[in-house]
Design an enzyme around this catalytic site. Sequence first.
Site, mmCIF file in Angstrom:
data_model
loop_
_atom_site.group_PDB
_atom_site.id
_atom_site.type_symbol
_atom_site.label_atom_id
_atom_site.label_comp_id
_atom_site.label_asym_id
_atom_site.label_seq_id
_atom_site.Cartn_x
_atom_site.Cartn_y
_atom_site.Cartn_z
ATOM 1 N N GLU A 1 34.451 35.226 38.980
ATOM 2 C CA GLU A 1 33.868 33.875 38.803
ATOM 3 C C GLU A 1 35.381 32.781 38.470
ATOM 4 O OE1 GLU A 1 32.675 36.456 37.024
ATOM 5 O OE2 GLU A 1 30.820 36.795 38.421
ATOM 6 N N GLY B 1 41.002 38.872 35.502
ATOM 7 C CA GLY B 1 39.772 38.658 34.717
ATOM 8 C C GLY B 1 38.661 38.500 35.715
ATOM 9 N N SER B 2 37.846 37.699 35.572
ATOM 10 C CA SER B 2 36.390 37.821 36.329
ATOM 11 C C SER B 2 36.817 37.098 37.703
ATOM 12 C CB SER B 2 35.381 37.152 35.347
ATOM 13 O OG SER B 2 35.737 36.289 35.407
ATOM 14 N N LYS C 1 49.032 32.448 28.900
ATOM 15 C CA LYS C 1 47.589 32.129 28.327
ATOM 16 C C LYS C 1 46.804 33.294 28.093
ATOM 17 C CE LYS C 1 43.390 31.001 28.334
ATOM 18 N NZ LYS C 1 42.371 31.772 27.574
ATOM 19 N N GLU D 1 29.791 45.140 37.765
ATOM 20 C CA GLU D 1 30.679 45.704 36.880
ATOM 21 C C GLU D 1 30.183 45.470 35.401
ATOM 22 O OE1 GLU D 1 34.680 43.551 36.211
ATOM 23 O OE2 GLU D 1 35.403 45.665 36.164
ATOM 24 N N GLU E 1 43.662 40.132 39.780
ATOM 25 C CA GLU E 1 43.214 41.396 39.730
ATOM 26 C C GLU E 1 41.766 41.381 38.970
ATOM 27 O OE1 GLU E 1 41.785 44.400 38.272
ATOM 28 O OE2 GLU E 1 43.428 44.697 36.874
ATOM 29 N N CYS F 1 39.250 47.625 33.610
ATOM 30 C CA CYS F 1 38.865 47.309 35.037
ATOM 31 C C CYS F 1 38.905 48.465 35.833
ATOM 32 C CB CYS F 1 39.913 46.227 35.485
ATOM 33 S SG CYS F 1 41.718 46.662 35.180
HETATM 34 P P1 ADP Z 1 36.301 38.319 31.071
HETATM 35 O O1 ADP Z 1 35.056 38.312 31.640
HETATM 36 O O2 ADP Z 1 37.254 39.677 30.945
HETATM 37 O O3 ADP Z 1 36.486 37.601 29.529
HETATM 38 P P2 ADP Z 1 37.267 35.867 32.177
HETATM 39 O O4 ADP Z 1 37.538 35.848 33.748
HETATM 40 O O5 ADP Z 1 36.054 35.133 31.834
HETATM 41 O O6 ADP Z 1 37.278 37.413 31.866
HETATM 42 O O7 ADP Z 1 38.763 35.577 31.555
HETATM 43 C C1 ADP Z 1 39.995 35.836 31.737
HETATM 44 C C2 ADP Z 1 40.818 34.937 31.134
HETATM 45 O O8 ADP Z 1 40.459 33.769 32.020
HETATM 46 C C3 ADP Z 1 40.948 34.401 29.637
HETATM 47 O O9 ADP Z 1 42.029 34.277 29.380
HETATM 48 C C4 ADP Z 1 39.998 33.256 29.756
HETATM 49 O O10 ADP Z 1 40.436 32.235 28.727
HETATM 50 C C5 ADP Z 1 40.598 32.605 31.185
HETATM 51 N N1 ADP Z 1 39.772 31.686 31.782
HETATM 52 C C6 ADP Z 1 38.553 31.585 31.467
HETATM 53 N N2 ADP Z 1 38.074 30.426 32.469
HETATM 54 C C7 ADP Z 1 39.092 30.071 33.098
HETATM 55 C C8 ADP Z 1 39.156 28.866 33.921
HETATM 56 N N3 ADP Z 1 38.112 27.954 34.501
HETATM 57 N N4 ADP Z 1 40.494 28.566 34.348
HETATM 58 C C9 ADP Z 1 41.559 29.339 33.894
HETATM 59 N N5 ADP Z 1 41.616 30.279 33.118
HETATM 60 C C10 ADP Z 1 40.130 30.523 32.599
#
Ligand code: ADP
Length: 487
Positions: A234, A231-232, A179, A389, A254, A288
């Site tokens: 959260e 990603g984040s 994804k 961050e 990560e 990151c």
């Molecule tokens: P950033 O802040 O760098 O955009 P995110 O953590 O928001 O990082 O997003 C990283 C990835 O996780 C993206 O591919 C995003 O679409 C996906 N993503 C966002 N929300 C969810 C979720 N609830 N479950 C799984 N994947 C998600």
Amino acid sequence: MIQSMEKGAAYIGGKWVRPPGTRLYEVVNPATGERLAEVIHCGPSEVDAAVEAAHSAFQESGWRTLDPSKRERILRKIGDLIESNAKELARIESLQNGKTVREALRGDIPPAWDIFHYYAGWITKYYGHTVPVSGPYLAETRIEPIGVVGAIVPWNFPLLLASWKLAPALAMGNTVVLKPAEQTPLTALYLAELLEEAGIPPGVVNIIPGFGDTGALLARHMKVRKITFTGSREVAREILRASADSNLKRVSLELGGKSPNIVFSDADLDRVSDVAFGEIFGHKGEVCSASSRLLAESSISGELIRRLKDKAERMVLGDPQHPKTQMGSLISRTQLERVERYVSSGLKEGAALVCGGKRHLDNGCDRGFFFRPTIFARVKPHMKIAQEEIFGPVLSVMDFDSEETLIETANSTVYGLVSMIWTRDIGRAFRIARRLESGTVWINAAGPFDSAMPFGGVKESGWGREMGMEALKEYTQVKSIWIGLEY
Ligand code: ADP
């Protein structure tokens, strides 16, 4: 324009899928606002189809049972194809992310092809043991793939981070549903064409563009056995909850950092100022492992700041496709506003703005999200700009006078991804390296990466490792087989 960009489709079971009536969204060049492609936003039926395709491919395609030397050849070929398509991939990465083509050509594409070459080599070299157990048994461990791996990646190094996950997962015989981030699906779709050309069987890799809801469906799916996520924090928490509420799938994470770059007064300031500058302003600071905190010994911090300010003021912002441009556009308005909020917070909390702190609007840059390289001095550990961050071109400089306060400050955030130390005193460097809460420590080295060296965080920077032998463990499970010898 490549085929996959025109199609804007999901890649499922070896086919391009974009049924009439599905939701579509626009992928936009953040530097100009121009539309690059119209892409499918995958929903429940596409996610389900992709996981089913990966599941059947795991059971039936023969990928995991393919002769190791044949799997090795395919992975090697993927690496070769990324290499021979490097220019086009870098161009697309720049278009969709806003980073310069030069940065993409150096920092994104070569390590992406290298990781496939690296893990191709492991396929014939990672295996179990015959174990000396008590009793009349032959006991062996067998290294097996996990099954369907869901890979969820962000937008800052789209192809590279996908490759860090795909290469070891495929090497070990897993099948994958990838994804990509909603902002940057185009190089992942391009990769699908290369995977096909290299001989990856249908269903072994499936690519489903979409937003957070698409990722959430993958994370909850009962037939996905593992999620590898960058990603984040959260979203990481969401993914862990999804695992707990579904099939307890394995998860590796990560999650970024607030990395300290520690400079002692005996360091070579010419070299250090070059590195410190590149480490926070390269790729717009949307990295990151960016060294977003500069911890400088008080006696040299003034001089270091002067040098960094001089470089920052001369930095060329503009068209990311132009070879002379040094910094491109931030990924989105959301990211721009986030950076602006942190700048306001730094000012409100009493940090001293040395340079930048505002958008760059000259020469058509007002159509994008360009932000001047920004330096704050007199930053204190409790401030938000020292703790959180920012993920943008903002450097927080903090002074230190003793090793003890330095270590306390360096370890004072929830993160622990990378750290840098610059000193000629090697005993001191090692002493500090051992006490830093950090997945990686670079001593007198400008942030090197290598496919053979594990990378990942401690504390809330994440769990698990990418790259190196360590990552093989993330994509395998061990089976213990006992054979009675006196039966
Ligand atoms: P950033 O802040 O760098 O955009 P995110 O953590 O928001 O990082 O997003 C990283 C990835 O996780 C993206 O591919 C995003 O679409 C996906 N993503 C966002 N929300 C969810 C979720 N609830 N479950 C799984 N994947 C998600």
